[in-house]
Design an enzyme around this catalytic site. Structure first.
Site, PDB file in Angstrom:
ATOM      1  N   ARG A 144       0.949  -1.177   0.174  1.00 10.90           N
ATOM      2  CA  ARG A 144       0.024  -0.066  -0.045  1.00 10.90           C
ATOM      3  C   ARG A 144       0.790   1.112  -0.087  1.00 10.90           C
ATOM      4  NH1 ARG A 144      -4.405  -0.451   4.346  1.00 10.90           N
ATOM      5  NH2 ARG A 144      -5.428  -1.532   2.748  1.00 10.90           N
ATOM      6  N   TYR A 145       1.833   1.174   0.895  1.00 13.39           N
ATOM      7  CA  TYR A 145       2.775   2.412   0.951  1.00 13.39           C
ATOM      8  C   TYR A 145       3.949   2.088   0.160  1.00 13.39           C
ATOM      9  CZ  TYR A 145      -0.195   2.982   4.915  1.00 13.39           C
ATOM     10  OH  TYR A 145      -1.174   3.208   5.768  1.00 13.39           O
ATOM     11  N   ARG A 148       7.260  -0.001   1.817  1.00 15.24           N
ATOM     12  CA  ARG A 148       7.083  -1.232   2.705  1.00 15.24           C
ATOM     13  C   ARG A 148       5.872  -2.006   2.293  1.00 15.24           C
ATOM     14  NH1 ARG A 148       5.702   3.702   4.504  1.00 15.24           N
ATOM     15  NH2 ARG A 148       3.629   4.173   5.913  1.00 15.24           N
ATOM     16  N   CYS A 157      -3.678 -17.976  15.254  1.00 10.84           N
ATOM     17  CA  CYS A 157      -3.150 -17.033  16.171  1.00 10.84           C
ATOM     18  C   CYS A 157      -3.275 -18.000  17.547  1.00 10.84           C
ATOM     19  CB  CYS A 157      -4.192 -15.991  16.294  1.00 10.84           C
ATOM     20  SG  CYS A 157      -3.574 -14.516  15.211  1.00 10.84           S
ATOM     21  N   CYS A 161      -8.481 -12.894  19.299  1.00 13.68           N
ATOM     22  CA  CYS A 161      -8.908 -11.656  20.053  1.00 13.68           C
ATOM     23  C   CYS A 161     -10.312 -11.108  19.332  1.00 13.68           C
ATOM     24  CB  CYS A 161      -7.866 -10.511  19.807  1.00 13.68           C
ATOM     25  SG  CYS A 161      -6.096 -11.087  19.995  1.00 13.68           S
ATOM     26  N   CYS A 164     -10.371  -8.553  16.496  1.00 17.23           N
ATOM     27  CA  CYS A 164      -9.541  -8.506  15.417  1.00 17.23           C
ATOM     28  C   CYS A 164      -9.835  -7.942  14.184  1.00 17.23           C
ATOM     29  CB  CYS A 164      -9.084  -9.981  15.359  1.00 17.23           C
ATOM     30  SG  CYS A 164      -8.196 -10.502  14.297  1.00 17.23           S
ATOM     31  N   ARG A 166      -8.819  -8.799  11.340  1.00 18.99           N
ATOM     32  CA  ARG A 166      -8.814  -9.877  10.498  1.00 18.99           C
ATOM     33  C   ARG A 166      -9.707 -10.994  10.501  1.00 18.99           C
ATOM     34  NH1 ARG A 166      -2.699  -8.836   9.733  1.00 18.99           N
ATOM     35  NH2 ARG A 166      -2.855  -7.036   8.558  1.00 18.99           N
ATOM     36  N   ASP A 325     -10.988  -0.612  14.423  1.00 20.58           N
ATOM     37  CA  ASP A 325     -11.286  -0.394  13.313  1.00 20.58           C
ATOM     38  C   ASP A 325     -13.000  -1.099  12.892  1.00 20.58           C
ATOM     39  OD1 ASP A 325      -8.977   0.314  11.989  1.00 20.58           O
ATOM     40  OD2 ASP A 325      -8.355  -1.781  11.812  1.00 20.58           O
ATOM     41  N   ASP A 362      -6.900   4.016  11.374  1.00 22.82           N
ATOM     42  CA  ASP A 362      -6.672   3.403  10.152  1.00 22.82           C
ATOM     43  C   ASP A 362      -7.555   3.780   9.407  1.00 22.82           C
ATOM     44  OD1 ASP A 362      -4.704   2.272   8.464  1.00 22.82           O
ATOM     45  OD2 ASP A 362      -4.597   0.736   9.724  1.00 22.82           O
ATOM     46  N   LYS A 369      -3.102   5.752   7.864  1.00 26.85           N
ATOM     47  CA  LYS A 369      -3.312   6.205   9.312  1.00 26.85           C
ATOM     48  C   LYS A 369      -3.152   7.643   9.504  1.00 26.85           C
ATOM     49  CE  LYS A 369      -0.528   2.007  10.920  1.00 26.85           C
ATOM     50  NZ  LYS A 369      -0.484   1.425   9.518  1.00 26.85           N
TER      51      LYS A 369
HETATM   52  S1  SF4 Z   1      -5.749  -9.169  16.962  1.00 19.32           S
HETATM   53 FE1  SF4 Z   1      -6.165 -10.866  15.285  1.00 19.32          FE
HETATM   54  S2  SF4 Z   1      -4.351 -11.531  14.361  1.00 19.32           S
HETATM   55 FE2  SF4 Z   1      -3.621 -10.252  15.963  1.00 19.32          FE
HETATM   56  S3  SF4 Z   1      -3.272 -11.736  17.537  1.00 19.32           S
HETATM   57 FE3  SF4 Z   1      -5.424 -11.160  17.996  1.00 19.32          FE
HETATM   58  S4  SF4 Z   1      -6.619 -12.653  16.629  1.00 19.32           S
HETATM   59 FE4  SF4 Z   1      -4.368 -12.650  15.984  1.00 19.32          FE
END
Ligand code: SF4
Length: 431
Positions: A144-145, A148, A157, A161, A164, A166, A325, A362, A369
């Site tokens: 994207r940038y 990087r 994972c 979380c 998350c 994603r 997000d 973001d 950002k």
């Molecule tokens: S935020 Fe998402 S990608 Fe990051 S550790 Fe937690 S579950 Fe995994």
């Protein structure tokens, strides 16, 4: 994004098993750790408790298992079973041991235990608000940038979380990139000489074996224009035992490597997580922290101060405070933007600047950002800026004289460069 993937049982080469056998266990560092760890894991030998693969194999992934550790009514269990059909559950024994099972508002619990609101509010937000799929140049590589790129090596994972970004990747079963896919990513980087910074992320890339990770990192290091490698990992927080000697020795061979981790609450700073960060630092890997601002978890000045000051004590730099997000299934954890600005306003000036992260949004649609903070600049002209300090007091600050305007400005200042009335004397060094 179409991906060629391999389904894997991570960590690799480790047989599954659930073993709780006799041994002594050290005193845990906090009251909450004492509760769950002593009640449920007191029979786990210290050797196993220190083994990250044991924690990985023994993750709690069903509501029935979870209900053994945390009181859940029959109605809650039914609801959570519905939730995890859409958004699965995974908690390491270590992270589970930090939860106070008797507190439904426990900040660790809110990050780990599913909420019915994930599906009740699922109509709000987007699957991929940052449009990472659109910016993928080959499967798994986001560019994207200009200088990087982001390498997504796996969707695995140790803990899922609830906030998350994603979450969309949780639906597809566990996968890691194939050697062919990794070679395509490396080829792209080799051919794009502007890429000087490679971020390895996931999922969590440290879910891969150290050997497999080294295969990627060592080949990146052979690319001359790649100056730095960054790893995004929550392992230091949710399974700090992963930061073992073997991993640190490997990382130390391929520096400069930076690691960005993800502490969200001061209760996550334990003896184990501090030791993990210390091992990284001793291996020459600087550790930065990226917090996500979460409703009911860390959305107060007091909590953020305690978190960021605690991070400095373990030599981890508070880097970003992210606005959560607009991700489907996270609406209940999002806060209004003004909360983040007020938090920064309550930290700046009241503690060391080193403890104040950059609060950023973001932008949706891949806009990048944008930093946000309280408005300290009230007005400005060519000659002066009117500023408000952290206490709300107003100051006039004289702008420097521009080349060619010396005579005019000197006249205005009486020829001696004196300050406007009401301005404060500035020291040369801003420590
Ligand atoms: S935020 Fe998402 S990608 Fe990051 S550790 Fe937690 S579950 Fe995994």
């Amino acid at each position: 994004m179409k991906t060629e993937t391999t389904v894997t049982k991570a960590p690799e080469e480790e047989p599954p098993g659930k073993s709780l056998v006799d041994s002594e266990v050290e005193e845990p560092p906090s009251k909450t750790a004492l509760t769950i760890k002593h009640i449920f894991f007191s029979q786990v030998p210290q050797e196993l408790w220190n083994d990250w693969k044991w924690h990985f194999r023994n993750r709690v992934t069903t509501v029935d298992e979870l209900a053994k550790f945390i009181p859940l009514s029959a109605k809650e269990q039914t609801r959570l079973k519905l939730v995890i059909q859409k958004y699965p559950l995974s908690i390491t024994p270590y992270y589970l041991s930090l939860i106070d099972p008797d507190d439904p508002d426990d900040p660790i619990r809110k990050q780990a235990v599913p909420s019915f609101q994930e599906v009740a509010l699922a109509g709000m937000g987007f699957e991929d608000p940052l449009e990472e799929r659109r910016d993928s140049v080959v499967p798994g590589l986001v560019h994207r940038y200009p200088d990087r790129v982001l390498m997504v090596l796996t969707n695995l994972c140790p803990m899922l979380c609830r906030h998350c970004t994603r979450k969309r990747e949780w639906h597809h079963g566990a996968w890691v990139r194939t050697p062919t896919e990794i070679e395509a990513m490396l080829d792209y980087i080799r051919q794009n000489k502007r890429v000087r910074d490679v971020i390895i992320s996931g999922g969590d890339p440290l879910a891969l074996s150290t050997q497999r990770l080294e295969e990627v990192i060592s080949r990146l290091r052979q690319i001359e224009h790649v100056e730095i490698i960054r790893i995004g990992s929550r392992f230091p927080v949710v399974l700090p035992q992963r930061i073992d000697d073997e991993l640190c020795a490997m990382l130390s061979r391929y520096g400069p490597i930076w690691l960005n981790t993800h502490f969200n609450h001061y209760q996550e700073i334990t003896a184990e997580s501090a030791a993990a960060c210390d091992r990284l630092l001793r291996a020459g890997v600087p550790v930065n922290n990226q917090t996500v601002l979460l409703r009911g978890v860390n959305d107060s000045v007091a909590t953020q101060l305690k978190l960021c000051q605690g991070l400095l004590k373990i030599k981890v730099r508070p880097y970003y405070l992210f606005q959560c997000d607009e991700v489907q299934g996270t609406e209940h954890l999002r806060t209004p933007v003004k909360v983040g600005i007020e938090i920064i306003g309550g930290m700046r000036g009241y503690t060391s600047g080193l403890a104040v992260p950059a609060y950023v949004i973001d932008l949706p649609g891949g806009g990048g950002k944008v930093p946000l903070q309280p408005n300290y600049v009230l007005s400005q002209t060519e000659e002066e800026v009117i500023l408000r300090n952290y206490e709300g007091r107003l100051f006039s600050y004289r702008n420097p004289v521009l080349f060619g305007q010396t005579a005019k400005t000197n006249r205005r200042n009486g020829g001696n460069g004196s300050r406007h009335q009401g301005s404060t004397q500035l020291a040369f060094c801003h420590f």
